[in-house]
Design a protein around this motif. Sequence first.
Motif: not given
Length: 223
Positions: A2-13, A81-93
């Motif tokens: 999953i991309s950061i932009s999609e996570i952000r879009e879903r979170s905002v929605d 989607h938040l369960k994986g550390d791979e996504l967290l690494e993308k969110l870190m910046p």
Amino acid sequence: MISISEIRERSVDLAAHVDVLIQHSENYYALSQAVAEARARTGDRARMLTRQAVGSEIVSRLYRLIKNDSDAWNYPWLINHLKGDELLEKLMPTFNHDGRKTFRELVQLRDEVLSLFDKVASSLEFQKLSVYRQKFVGHRVPKPRDLRKFSPEADVVELSSSELRWLTDVLSVIADRTAYMIDRSSFPADQIAHMAQDEAHALWDLPAPENRKSLKDVYGQTD
């Protein structure tokens, strides 16, 4: 992945849906007060019917946000989607945009969000809401199949406003913590609630609220 932009879009929605849920809830609480103070005035029956309709809408919205339907835009999708550390690494910046945060802090936030949602999804309050919805709001099934896997206490014919408020409050905290994880922003649940409270009290000709409830008072959490 999953991309950061999609996570952000879903979170905002999802946060936008919680926003509307809070507004409906404050209207429901004000209506409950107006109905409790009914004195056989013209319009009291309409108030009771309106309260029932608003309550059913809250039940439906909570159910859709919490129920684990794989094809829906809901909190289970986001949590999965938040369960994986791979996504967290993308969110870190964006989480650490000023160099003041660590990956461990991000993991702790994520774990808090997972724990909060598990608390909601497995709660007796959500079991009651699911049964109530099937009995009276959705399919109108006198004895829903879900009762086979739920506790006997879930077989209800009414829901209290405190049960609906608790579910709404926890979703509000999850929305806030998720926004903070993504880019250190926030979800202004208290401001939304206070504005909606003022609007609802004015609509139903009730005195202005004297006390303001804060999510931080309820959960004892700080930024």
